[in-house]
Design a protein around this motif. Structure first.
Motif, PDB file in Angstrom:
ATOM      1  N   ALA A  32       0.788  -1.078  -0.060  1.00  0.00           N
ATOM      2  CA  ALA A  32       0.020   0.091   0.020  1.00  0.00           C
ATOM      3  C   ALA A  32       0.923   1.215  -0.022  1.00  0.00           C
ATOM      4  O   ALA A  32       1.697   1.444   0.978  1.00  0.00           O
ATOM      5  CB  ALA A  32      -0.827   0.004   1.290  1.00  0.00           C
ATOM      6  N   TYR A  33       1.013   1.918  -1.275  1.00  0.00           N
ATOM      7  CA  TYR A  33       1.877   2.937  -1.245  1.00  0.00           C
ATOM      8  C   TYR A  33       1.312   4.280  -1.091  1.00  0.00           C
ATOM      9  O   TYR A  33       0.713   4.850  -1.841  1.00  0.00           O
ATOM     10  CB  TYR A  33       2.479   2.967  -2.878  1.00  0.00           C
ATOM     11  CG  TYR A  33       3.430   4.040  -3.041  1.00  0.00           C
ATOM     12  CD1 TYR A  33       4.871   3.804  -2.421  1.00  0.00           C
ATOM     13  CD2 TYR A  33       3.396   5.221  -3.652  1.00  0.00           C
ATOM     14  CE1 TYR A  33       5.984   4.622  -2.722  1.00  0.00           C
ATOM     15  CE2 TYR A  33       4.326   6.200  -3.939  1.00  0.00           C
ATOM     16  CZ  TYR A  33       5.543   5.863  -3.432  1.00  0.00           C
ATOM     17  OH  TYR A  33       6.658   6.798  -3.589  1.00  0.00           O
ATOM     18  N   PHE A  34       1.491   4.846   0.182  1.00  0.00           N
ATOM     19  CA  PHE A  34       1.163   6.099   0.455  1.00  0.00           C
ATOM     20  C   PHE A  34       2.485   7.313   0.456  1.00  0.00           C
ATOM     21  O   PHE A  34       2.174   8.162   1.349  1.00  0.00           O
ATOM     22  CB  PHE A  34       0.586   6.365   1.654  1.00  0.00           C
ATOM     23  CG  PHE A  34      -0.798   5.144   1.787  1.00  0.00           C
ATOM     24  CD1 PHE A  34      -1.889   5.358   0.788  1.00  0.00           C
ATOM     25  CD2 PHE A  34      -0.724   4.283   2.817  1.00  0.00           C
ATOM     26  CE1 PHE A  34      -2.943   4.839   1.120  1.00  0.00           C
ATOM     27  CE2 PHE A  34      -1.838   3.399   2.843  1.00  0.00           C
ATOM     28  CZ  PHE A  34      -3.002   3.641   1.937  1.00  0.00           C
ATOM     29  N   ASP A  35       3.241   7.034  -0.364  1.00  0.00           N
ATOM     30  CA  ASP A  35       4.239   8.170  -0.295  1.00  0.00           C
ATOM     31  C   ASP A  35       4.371   8.904  -1.503  1.00  0.00           C
ATOM     32  O   ASP A  35       5.640   9.227  -2.192  1.00  0.00           O
ATOM     33  CB  ASP A  35       5.644   7.407   0.012  1.00  0.00           C
ATOM     34  CG  ASP A  35       6.774   8.480   0.484  1.00  0.00           C
ATOM     35  OD1 ASP A  35       6.461   9.527   0.639  1.00  0.00           O
ATOM     36  OD2 ASP A  35       7.922   7.903   0.344  1.00  0.00           O
ATOM     37  N   ASN A  36       3.227   9.236  -2.214  1.00  0.00           N
ATOM     38  CA  ASN A  36       3.089   9.812  -3.445  1.00  0.00           C
ATOM     39  C   ASN A  36       3.357  11.328  -3.314  1.00  0.00           C
ATOM     40  O   ASN A  36       3.852  11.841  -4.432  1.00  0.00           O
ATOM     41  CB  ASN A  36       1.646   9.632  -3.671  1.00  0.00           C
ATOM     42  CG  ASN A  36       1.157   8.352  -3.975  1.00  0.00           C
ATOM     43  OD1 ASN A  36       1.679   7.594  -4.989  1.00  0.00           O
ATOM     44  ND2 ASN A  36       0.363   7.839  -2.878  1.00  0.00           N
ATOM     45  N   ALA A  37       3.579  12.215  -2.322  1.00  0.00           N
ATOM     46  CA  ALA A  37       4.104  13.377  -2.371  1.00  0.00           C
ATOM     47  C   ALA A  37       5.575  13.375  -2.336  1.00  0.00           C
ATOM     48  O   ALA A  37       6.438  14.251  -2.915  1.00  0.00           O
ATOM     49  CB  ALA A  37       3.946  14.138  -0.992  1.00  0.00           C
ATOM     50  N   ALA A  38       6.191  12.361  -2.285  1.00  0.00           N
ATOM     51  CA  ALA A  38       7.883  11.952  -2.749  1.00  0.00           C
ATOM     52  C   ALA A  38       8.031  11.747  -3.741  1.00  0.00           C
ATOM     53  O   ALA A  38       9.084  12.599  -4.649  1.00  0.00           O
ATOM     54  CB  ALA A  38       8.344  10.999  -1.448  1.00  0.00           C
ATOM     55  N   THR A  39       7.405  10.640  -4.490  1.00  0.00           N
ATOM     56  CA  THR A  39       7.183  10.539  -5.842  1.00  0.00           C
ATOM     57  C   THR A  39       6.114   9.584  -6.157  1.00  0.00           C
ATOM     58  O   THR A  39       5.849   8.876  -5.223  1.00  0.00           O
ATOM     59  CB  THR A  39       8.652   9.917  -6.246  1.00  0.00           C
ATOM     60  OG1 THR A  39       8.677  10.097  -7.553  1.00  0.00           O
ATOM     61  CG2 THR A  39       8.912   8.509  -6.064  1.00  0.00           C
ATOM     62  N   LYS A 233       6.803  13.694  -9.757  1.00  0.00           N
ATOM     63  CA  LYS A 233       5.754  13.761  -8.956  1.00  0.00           C
ATOM     64  C   LYS A 233       4.399  13.926  -9.761  1.00  0.00           C
ATOM     65  O   LYS A 233       3.250  13.639  -9.057  1.00  0.00           O
ATOM     66  CB  LYS A 233       5.912  15.060  -8.205  1.00  0.00           C
ATOM     67  CG  LYS A 233       6.897  14.876  -7.034  1.00  0.00           C
ATOM     68  CD  LYS A 233       6.907  15.990  -6.013  1.00  0.00           C
ATOM     69  CE  LYS A 233       8.192  16.380  -5.418  1.00  0.00           C
ATOM     70  NZ  LYS A 233       8.524  15.548  -4.277  1.00  0.00           N
ATOM     71  N   ILE A 234       4.301  13.937 -11.097  1.00  0.00           N
ATOM     72  CA  ILE A 234       3.171  13.637 -12.061  1.00  0.00           C
ATOM     73  C   ILE A 234       3.257  12.294 -12.609  1.00  0.00           C
ATOM     74  O   ILE A 234       2.925  12.406 -13.849  1.00  0.00           O
ATOM     75  CB  ILE A 234       2.786  15.055 -12.690  1.00  0.00           C
ATOM     76  CG1 ILE A 234       4.005  15.291 -13.674  1.00  0.00           C
ATOM     77  CG2 ILE A 234       2.615  16.094 -11.683  1.00  0.00           C
ATOM     78  CD1 ILE A 234       3.953  16.452 -14.665  1.00  0.00           C
ATOM     79  N   TYR A 235       3.894  11.298 -12.160  1.00  0.00           N
ATOM     80  CA  TYR A 235       3.663  10.027 -12.865  1.00  0.00           C
ATOM     81  C   TYR A 235       4.721   9.737 -13.979  1.00  0.00           C
ATOM     82  O   TYR A 235       4.763   9.056 -14.769  1.00  0.00           O
ATOM     83  CB  TYR A 235       2.367   9.412 -13.219  1.00  0.00           C
ATOM     84  CG  TYR A 235       1.248   9.837 -12.054  1.00  0.00           C
ATOM     85  CD1 TYR A 235       1.272   8.960 -11.269  1.00  0.00           C
ATOM     86  CD2 TYR A 235       0.763  11.165 -11.974  1.00  0.00           C
ATOM     87  CE1 TYR A 235       0.451   9.202  -9.933  1.00  0.00           C
ATOM     88  CE2 TYR A 235      -0.222  11.219 -10.671  1.00  0.00           C
ATOM     89  CZ  TYR A 235      -0.350  10.380  -9.844  1.00  0.00           C
ATOM     90  OH  TYR A 235      -1.023  10.811  -8.774  1.00  0.00           O
ATOM     91  N   GLY A 236       5.725  10.829 -14.104  1.00  0.00           N
ATOM     92  CA  GLY A 236       6.580  10.938 -14.999  1.00  0.00           C
ATOM     93  C   GLY A 236       8.017  10.407 -14.677  1.00  0.00           C
ATOM     94  O   GLY A 236       8.254  10.111 -13.368  1.00  0.00           O
TER      95      GLY A 236
END
Ligand code: PMP
Length: 413
Positions: A32-39, A233-236
């Motif tokens: 469960a990946y909740f570190d999306n603000a990092a990348t 940070k925008i899926y790139g």
């Protein structure tokens, strides 16, 4: 799970199939990946674009007349136009490829500083900035003998606008403020910030590192002078980012790096510089990163930023409702308008302990100061636990997080 997703036309399970990394176990539990603000994680189409490019097209841009180089150059310039349309910049030459948000802010701090900042001038930032929007200005202020002024925030983690208005004296030559806080999730009233600065003739840089993936951006409507963000940070891909600047500023600003591609004519006596945007793109840029980033933008544009925002907001509300059930949780960042970033501490439990136990359950959260030490000082904490959501997170994953927090509390008492 006792609340169902309300977004009928946003099929998260299908969307998750686009992200290969999400389908794995960590320490025996589903990730469960909740570190999306990092990348953020990368969809297969972005991965394929990069692999295809290296496999079939790789060649340096703007340099050759041969087939591969021309193809590369074309794709790179098309990527620039994709970014232009994504944020609705007026001209493609207002889009500068940089190494990321940090690279873009440093570019403006140096280049704008060289041209426009004099001794005793002031630059205004806010108390909730990431180090990337603090340190480059400090370095510039030191070089130019200028001063950094800080807009205070309240305990909810909101900019105190009345204090901001007071700071806008004739000494101020630039305002640089984050659109969304990477720690608190606060969505700042950036249009008010920009309008107030412009009434005094002051340009504004917006750090969009945490906003552009959650909120539709139109730089012409915002009327910001600079807008910066990162590809990763925008899926790139990593190592690529954007400096948007109004043409009138970029034309006036000197280049911040010298080298190939940014020149018209070089002699040992004198060098003349290239036009925008190449004036600010010295050397071999991360052209494959730019092309990968354009694919990521196409991907999220196809999903629809509005739909992404709607889903993420409902997931944020669900997460807040569940976490609020713990009377030992204290939240940092309770602004009225928030992006899906939640910082908290469990009373009496160190954030690293929380993070480590959650990790053992396959749950990836961030712990620490989040590159915002002055903000930690403001709240008088050593760090926080941060859960930052993306559109591929699910309600079931939030339920796992809540169970995990129950286990943390049981373990540490
Ligand atoms: N500003 C903000 C608000 C951020 O969240 C980040 C990354 N955490 C940055 C700037 C720096 O971004 P990058 O490391 O991609 O340059």
């Amino acid at each position: 799970m006792d609340t169902q997703p309300l977004i009928a036309d946003f099929d998260v399970q299908t969307i998750r199939n686009d992200f290969p990394i999400l389908h794995q176990s960590v320490h025996g539990y589903p990730l469960a990946y909740f570190d999306n603000a990092a990348t953020t994680q990368k969809p297969q189409c972005v991965i394929n674009t990069i692999v295809d490019y290296y496999s079939h097209l790789n060649s340096n841009i703007h340099r050759g007349v041969h087939f591969l180089s021309e193809q590369s150059t074309h794709m790179y310039e098309e990527a620039r136009k994709t970014v232009q349309h994504f944020i609705n910049a007026a001209y493609s030459q207002e889009i500068i490829f940089t190494s990321g948000t940090t690279g873009a802010i440093n570019a403006v701090a140096f280049s704008f500083g060289e041209r426009f900042i004099r001794e005793n001038d002031e630059v205004v930032i806010s108390a909730m900035e990431h180090h990337a929007n603090i340190v480059p200005w400090q370095m510039m202020c030191e070089r130019k003998k200028a001063r950094l002024k800080v807009i205070p925030i309240n305990q909810k983690g909101e900019i105190i606008l009345d204090e901001y208005f007071k700071l806008l004296t004739p000494k101020v030559k630039l305002v640089a403020v984050t659109h969304v806080s990477n720690v608190l999730g606060t969505i700042n009233p950036i249009d008010t910030v920009i309008k107030a600065a412009h009434e005094k003739g002051i340009p504004v840089l917006v750090d969009g590192a945490q906003s552009v993936q959650h909120i539709p951006i139109d730089v012409q409507v915002l009327d910001c002078d600079f807008f910066v963000f990162s590809g990763h940070k925008i899926y790139g891909p990593t190592g690529i980012g954007i400096l948007y600047g109004k043409e009138k500023w970029l034309n006036e600003m000197p280049p911040y790096q010298g080298g190939g591609d940014m020149v018209h004519c070089v002699t040992f006596e004198k060098t003349t510089y290239n036009d925008l945007p190449l004036k600010f793109e010295a050397g071999t840029t991360n052209f494959i990163g730019a092309i990968g980033m354009a694919e990521a933008i196409r991907y999220i544009t196809k999903l629809g930023i509005d739909k992404i925002a709607k889903y993420e907001n409902s997931l944020l509300a669900y997460t807040m409702e569940k976490l609020s059930g713990f009377d030992r949780i204290r939240f940092y960042g309770t602004a009225k308008t928030k992006a899906p970033v939640i910082s908290f501490l469990i009373d009496g439990i160190h954030p690293y302990d929380t993070g480590m136990v959650l990790d053992k359950l396959g749950i990836a959260v961030r712990t620490g100061t989040h590159c915002a030490q002055p903000l930690m000082d403001f709240f008088d904490v050593d760090g926080t636990v941060r859960v930052s959501l993306a559109f591929y997170n699910t309600y079931e994953e939030i339920d796992c997080l809540v169970d995990g927090i129950r286990r943390v509390i049981a373990m540490f008492g």
